[in-house]
Design an enzyme around this catalytic site. Structure first.
Site, PDB file in Angstrom:
ATOM      1  N   TYR A   8       0.835  -1.199   0.000  1.00 11.39           N
ATOM      2  CA  TYR A   8       0.000   0.000   0.000  1.00 11.39           C
ATOM      3  C   TYR A   8       0.875   1.257   0.000  1.00 11.39           C
ATOM      4  CZ  TYR A   8      -4.035   2.957   1.208  1.00 11.39           C
ATOM      5  OH  TYR A   8      -5.020   3.902   1.200  1.00 11.39           O
ATOM      6  N   CYS A   9       1.835   1.309   0.927  1.00  6.38           N
ATOM      7  CA  CYS A   9       2.702   2.489   1.014  1.00  6.38           C
ATOM      8  C   CYS A   9       3.641   2.590  -0.183  1.00  6.38           C
ATOM      9  CB  CYS A   9       3.497   2.463   2.316  1.00  6.38           C
ATOM     10  SG  CYS A   9       2.493   2.710   3.798  1.00  6.38           S
ATOM     11  N   VAL A  10       4.068   1.460  -0.723  1.00  4.91           N
ATOM     12  CA  VAL A  10       4.879   1.483  -1.935  1.00  4.91           C
ATOM     13  C   VAL A  10       4.092   2.147  -3.066  1.00  4.91           C
ATOM     14  CG1 VAL A  10       5.768  -0.012  -3.779  1.00  4.91           C
ATOM     15  CG2 VAL A  10       6.404  -0.443  -1.396  1.00  4.91           C
ATOM     16  N   GLU A  11       2.820   1.782  -3.203  1.00  9.23           N
ATOM     17  CA  GLU A  11       1.988   2.355  -4.266  1.00  9.23           C
ATOM     18  C   GLU A  11       1.829   3.863  -4.075  1.00  9.23           C
ATOM     19  OE1 GLU A  11       0.773   1.530  -7.629  1.00  9.23           O
ATOM     20  OE2 GLU A  11      -0.040  -0.224  -6.578  1.00  9.23           O
ATOM     21  N   HIS A  40       3.603   6.106  -2.130  1.00  6.72           N
ATOM     22  CA  HIS A  40       4.797   6.961  -2.135  1.00  6.72           C
ATOM     23  C   HIS A  40       5.629   6.796  -3.401  1.00  6.72           C
ATOM     24  CE1 HIS A  40       3.806   8.577   1.711  1.00  6.72           C
ATOM     25  NE2 HIS A  40       3.432   7.359   2.048  1.00  6.72           N
TER      26      HIS A  40
END
Length: 353
Positions: free
Chosen positions: A94-97, A99
């Protein structure tokens, strides 16, 4: 329009707890929601998921705002590179997507894709390449960083070690619609444009600090002292989350997590989590083992938390607030230790040259 459009969709990403709807928010929750929408541009699910525990919500928002969104000595592009690299290392899709899209929107090039894929050698911007490698591997801050950059850069690492754990447990894997092929490419292109535009907003330093009472800066966070807005956010957030931890984390579980952190303690590579986890919680009283499992997984393998692990903790009579407070305590305690180790490994010393 974006704020209104994302309120319901964003909260639908939350799992394991019942999120507080915008129209139902009051008191501290409403204050935080107001700030999030004003300064981030939408009701960000990684922050909103904390709402069943209002002090944890304020703490999470304060840290995100003052370390990532506010621009002091470090620009937003550098912080997003750090956030994306930490999120990739923590296996937080989720955070990879989010940021990765934000960094791509700010840079307009392929460097974001290389960072989120863990291919730092392919990053063309030498500064972003060095920062992403440092965020992932540790060691001294790369040139030309100096002591003034330490608080914001190390705090960004701490923030995302914390958020990645919370997000892995409480949000679904992607904020994007479940489409594939050309449609997914188009959605990602739009996301990059939106997130890049939002990231160009520069909120004033320190305006979130009144959300929580002033607190002393703990010794393990002393590396943040050079930037008052960062130090103030971390001190207040640490005090609030520690208070929640004292309420719900049994002493034995607290001691177990701290002992494992001191020993460098997660599962060895190739070892099944169950083969590490069950011996670790065996010394605890039976009634404390569900909390022990959840806290250890949050600390060391958050992506391995299952519905059954959460249900076992719930089975001890714990509500949404207790669930958020326990995971928040374990996540921040781990993130603080990692930040302390990073600073001690040479970030402050080398950065002061």
């Amino acid at each position: 329009m974006l704020v209104r459009a994302t309120r319901r969709v964003g909260l639908a990403h939350v799992r394991h707890v019942r999120p507080v709807a915008r129209r139902a928010a009051s008191g501290l929750v409403s204050e935080v929601y107001d700030q999030v929408e004003a300064d981030f541009g939408m009701l960000a699910p990684p922050v909103a998921l904390h709402a069943p525990a209002p002090l944890s919500l304020a703490a999470a928002w304060m840290v995100v705002r003052e370390t990532l969104l506010c621009v002091g000595a470090v620009d937003r592009k550098a912080k997003e590179a750090v956030a994306a690299a930490v999120s990739a290392a923590n296996a937080c899709p989720y955070c990879v997507e989010v940021h990765g899209a934000t960094l791509a929107g700010l840079t307009g090039g392929p460097d974001a894709e290389a960072i989120v894929a863990g291919r730092t050698e392919a990053v063309t911007d030498p500064r972003l390449r060095a920062l992403a490698r440092w965020a992932r591997d540790g060691g001294p801050l790369p040139e030309p960083c100096r002591a003034v950059h330490v608080p914001e850069l190390v705090a960004t690492v701490v923030t995302f070690h914390y958020l990645n754990r919370m997000v892995n447990i409480f949000l679904h894997e992607s904020p994007l619609p479940p489409v594939s092929g050309p449609a997914r490419t188009a959605v990602r292109r739009v996301a990059r444009r939106i997130m890049g535009g939002l990231a160009r907003h520069r909120p004033a330093l320190g305006t979130s600090l009144p959300l929580l009472p002033e607190a002393p800066l703990p010794a393990d966070l002393s590396w943040a002292a050079g930037q008052p807005h960062v130090a103030g956010a971390l001190a207040r957030a640490a005090a609030a989350i520690e208070a929640g931890g004292r309420r719900v984390v049994p002493d034995g579980v607290r001691g177990l997590v701290l002992e494992r952190l001191a020993d460098g303690g997660g599962p060895a590579p190739g070892l099944f989590v169950r083969d590490w986890l069950e011996p670790a919680v065996a010394p605890l009283p039976a009634a404390e083992r569900p909390a022990g499992r959840l806290a250890l997984l949050a600390a060391f393998a958050s992506y391995r938390v299952t519905d059954a692990v959460v249900a076992d903790f719930r089975g001890q009579g714990h509500d949404d607030r207790a669930l958020i407070e326990l995971v928040s305590w374990a996540s921040l305690t781990t993130a603080r230790q990692l930040g302390h180790d990073l600073a001690a490994a040479g970030a402050g010393k080398e950065g002061s040259r």
